[in-house]
Scaffold this active site. Structure first.
Site, PDB file in Angstrom:
ATOM      1  N   ARG A  57       3.420  30.866  44.752  1.00  0.00           N
ATOM      2  CA  ARG A  57       4.204  30.010  43.844  1.00  0.00           C
ATOM      3  C   ARG A  57       5.475  30.722  43.359  1.00  0.00           C
ATOM      4  NH1 ARG A  57       0.822  26.873  45.480  1.00  0.00           N
ATOM      5  NH2 ARG A  57      -0.142  25.188  44.289  1.00  0.00           N
ATOM      6  N   GLU A  92       2.422  27.721  35.511  1.00  0.00           N
ATOM      7  CA  GLU A  92       2.993  27.463  36.825  1.00  0.00           C
ATOM      8  C   GLU A  92       4.129  26.461  36.644  1.00  0.00           C
ATOM      9  OE1 GLU A  92       3.231  25.562  40.805  1.00  0.00           O
ATOM     10  OE2 GLU A  92       2.103  24.580  39.225  1.00  0.00           O
ATOM     11  N   SER A 112      -0.970  21.498  38.577  1.00  0.00           N
ATOM     12  CA  SER A 112      -1.517  22.723  37.982  1.00  0.00           C
ATOM     13  C   SER A 112      -0.589  23.208  36.870  1.00  0.00           C
ATOM     14  CB  SER A 112      -1.599  23.839  39.024  1.00  0.00           C
ATOM     15  OG  SER A 112      -2.320  23.431  40.143  1.00  0.00           O
TER      16      SER A 112
HETATM   17  N1  EPU Z   1     -12.575  25.168  39.587  1.00  0.00           N
HETATM   18  C1  EPU Z   1     -13.481  25.032  38.548  1.00  0.00           C
HETATM   19  N2  EPU Z   1     -13.232  24.093  37.593  1.00  0.00           N
HETATM   20  C2  EPU Z   1     -12.144  23.291  37.638  1.00  0.00           C
HETATM   21  C3  EPU Z   1     -11.219  23.426  38.681  1.00  0.00           C
HETATM   22  C4  EPU Z   1     -11.447  24.375  39.651  1.00  0.00           C
HETATM   23  O1  EPU Z   1     -14.470  25.721  38.464  1.00  0.00           O
HETATM   24  O2  EPU Z   1     -11.994  22.446  36.723  1.00  0.00           O
HETATM   25  C5  EPU Z   1     -12.832  26.191  40.630  1.00  0.00           C
HETATM   26  C6  EPU Z   1     -13.837  25.793  41.649  1.00  0.00           C
HETATM   27  O3  EPU Z   1     -14.569  26.918  41.988  1.00  0.00           O
HETATM   28  C7  EPU Z   1     -13.002  25.433  42.865  1.00  0.00           C
HETATM   29  C8  EPU Z   1     -11.844  26.398  42.723  1.00  0.00           C
HETATM   30  O4  EPU Z   1     -11.637  26.478  41.320  1.00  0.00           O
HETATM   31  O5  EPU Z   1     -13.722  25.614  44.008  1.00  0.00           O
HETATM   32  C9  EPU Z   1     -10.572  25.964  43.380  1.00  0.00           C
HETATM   33  O6  EPU Z   1     -10.222  24.654  42.941  1.00  0.00           O
HETATM   34  P1  EPU Z   1      -9.194  23.761  43.773  1.00  0.00           P
HETATM   35  O7  EPU Z   1      -9.530  23.784  45.227  1.00  0.00           O
HETATM   36  O8  EPU Z   1      -9.077  22.445  43.105  1.00  0.00           O
HETATM   37  O9  EPU Z   1      -7.846  24.568  43.687  1.00  0.00           O
HETATM   38  P2  EPU Z   1      -7.088  25.306  42.506  1.00  0.00           P
HETATM   39  O10 EPU Z   1      -7.121  26.758  42.815  1.00  0.00           O
HETATM   40  O11 EPU Z   1      -7.607  24.870  41.203  1.00  0.00           O
HETATM   41  C10 EPU Z   1      -4.815  25.278  43.832  1.00  0.00           C
HETATM   42  C11 EPU Z   1      -3.389  24.851  43.596  1.00  0.00           C
HETATM   43  C12 EPU Z   1      -3.276  23.336  43.661  1.00  0.00           C
HETATM   44  C13 EPU Z   1      -3.758  22.874  45.044  1.00  0.00           C
HETATM   45  C14 EPU Z   1      -5.212  23.330  45.213  1.00  0.00           C
HETATM   46  C15 EPU Z   1      -5.786  22.987  46.556  1.00  0.00           C
HETATM   47  C16 EPU Z   1      -2.436  26.559  42.137  1.00  0.00           C
HETATM   48  C17 EPU Z   1      -1.892  26.877  40.777  1.00  0.00           C
HETATM   49  N3  EPU Z   1      -2.929  25.327  42.297  1.00  0.00           N
HETATM   50  O12 EPU Z   1      -5.589  24.775  42.720  1.00  0.00           O
HETATM   51  O13 EPU Z   1      -1.893  22.996  43.534  1.00  0.00           O
HETATM   52  O14 EPU Z   1      -3.678  21.454  45.173  1.00  0.00           O
HETATM   53  O15 EPU Z   1      -5.268  24.768  45.074  1.00  0.00           O
HETATM   54  O16 EPU Z   1      -5.341  23.856  47.518  1.00  0.00           O
HETATM   55  O17 EPU Z   1      -2.398  27.406  43.014  1.00  0.00           O
HETATM   56  C18 EPU Z   1      -0.213  22.351  41.989  1.00  0.00           C
HETATM   57  O18 EPU Z   1       0.340  23.415  42.268  1.00  0.00           O
HETATM   58  O19 EPU Z   1       0.267  21.540  41.150  1.00  0.00           O
HETATM   59  C19 EPU Z   1      -1.494  22.040  42.610  1.00  0.00           C
HETATM   60  C20 EPU Z   1      -2.190  20.947  42.305  1.00  0.00           C
END
Ligand code: EPU
Length: 336
Positions: A164, A332, A236
């Site tokens: 990012r 972010e 995010s």
């Molecule tokens: N998780 C939780 N609780 C929650 C949310 C997530 O426990 O409420 C944990 C779970 O273990 C899950 C892991 O976090 O398996 C990862 O969650 P997710 O796949 O939804 O991804 P993220 O790391 O929360 C990132 C990006 C998103 C992108 C997703 C999918 C960042 C800051 N965010 O989120 O990007 O869509 O991966 O690849 O890196 C954005 O930048 O606006 C955005 C939505």
């Protein structure tokens, strides 16, 4: 002649749905207009380039000029039997670019389906989702240099892409306006579908093709992320923190289930959503601000929240996580 609008409402120009005004607002579809702004010394005063407004939180009225790129166009500029190089105008909506690529049978950006915002913003924060980041696909970025009024180009390696992050958020911040991006896509069938959610979403799909992958990503995003047309948000709110393996070990002694992702030999990424959920914020609503009930990483505006309500909630989250886990979350979202 350029037409600059005064006291312009930004309500429909930021997905958080914050009701603020810009002192001045300028939208352009011809790059020639940037030369006119340059000749009139407009860049000597405060300005901000606003793309789709999907990663921004305006704290207050903006006391300067908002520049809103609306230059359009997707062009194939090189093509072989294996690859294609697309030139995309900064004002194109990012998801239109993905849809175009999927319809044409070009592989590489289908996992980045349904990300709100414009193409010009994609390299700035190195957008990423489901195991793919734009830095893997981008070849060049053209930008208007506000210091000399010229269009210049950076190749991928000079964009200093990180998680990012890029040169455009650092050394070149407030010095350039992205005009076009060039992305390199493959015509040879290949998918990135090992990412947990996608694998699950596709498990009943018999024929995997670009459209199926795009649909799977859209379904996941629709189910997990709030639609800004209904509930204001900017995706995010925080970055996923990168921490030492030592700290991960310490957290693991209290929380066996802490998820982590490899970064390098010494560090791992921990999902901020997990940390926020563990601190009891998921689904919480305070006044008009809240934490999304299906993805704790997303802060939401339930209606008429002003930026302060969102920022207060964000600060509360930051301090609780700092106390409980010794990790300092960083936004972010761009807070202006
Ligand atoms: N998780 C939780 N609780 C929650 C949310 C997530 O426990 O409420 C944990 C779970 O273990 C899950 C892991 O976090 O398996 C990862 O969650 P997710 O796949 O939804 O991804 P993220 O790391 O929360 C990132 C990006 C998103 C992108 C997703 C999918 C960042 C800051 N965010 O989120 O990007 O869509 O991966 O690849 O890196 C954005 O930048 O606006 C955005 C939505």
């Amino acid at each position: 002649m350029v037409f600059i609008q005064k006291n312009f409402s930004l309500l429909n120009y930021n997905t958080f749905g914050i009701n603020v005004n810009a002192l001045e607002f300028f939208e352009y579809s011809e790059l020639e207009n940037l030369n006119e702004l340059f000749k009139n010394n407009v860049f000597d005063s405060i300005f901000f380039v606003l793309g789709g407004g999907s990663n921004i939180l305006f704290k207050d009225n903006f006391n300067g000029l908002i520049i809103h790129p609306q230059n359009k166009g997707i062009e194939i500029i090189e093509e072989t039997s294996k690859n294609v190089l697309l030139k995309i105008a900064a004002g194109e909506e990012w998801d239109n670019v993905v849809e175009y690529a999927v319809n044409k049978g070009f592989y590489g950006i289908e996992n980045l389906s349904f990300i709100p915002g414009n193409a010009g913003a994609a390299p700035i924060q190195n957008i990423g989702a489901y195991g793919v980041e734009i830095k893997e696909i981008i070849k060049y970025v053209d930008y208007f240099n506000i210091e000399n009024g010229k269009i210049e180009q950076l190749s991928n390696s000079n964009c200093k892409f990180g998680y990012r992050d890029s040169i455009f958020k650092n050394e070149l911040k407030n010095k350039i306006i992205v005009t076009n991006i060039y992305i390199h896509l493959s015509k040879i069938e290949n998918y990135h579908i090992d990412y947990g959610n996608i694998k699950d979403e596709l498990k009943n799909t018999k024929i995997i093709n670009l459209k199926a992958v795009r649909e799977a990503v859209i379904n996941i995003r629709r189910n997990k992320l709030p639609d800004p047309a209904i509930i204001g948000n900017a995706g995010s709110f925080f970055k996923n923190p990168i921490v030492s393996k030592q700290l991960l070990k310490e957290i693991q002694s209290d929380f066996e289930d802490v998820p982590s992702f490899y970064v390098d030999l010494c560090s791992v990424k921990i999902p901020a959503g997990w940390l926020i959920e563990k601190c009891g914020f998921k689904g919480l609503k305070i006044g008009n601000a809240g934490v999304h009930d299906k993805q704790a990483l997303v802060l939401v505006n339930y209606g008429k929240a002003n930026a302060n309500e969102i920022i207060e909630l964000a600060n509360e989250i930051i301090s609780k996580i700092q106390n409980k886990f010794g990790i300092k979350l960083e936004p972010e979202v761009n807070i202006i």
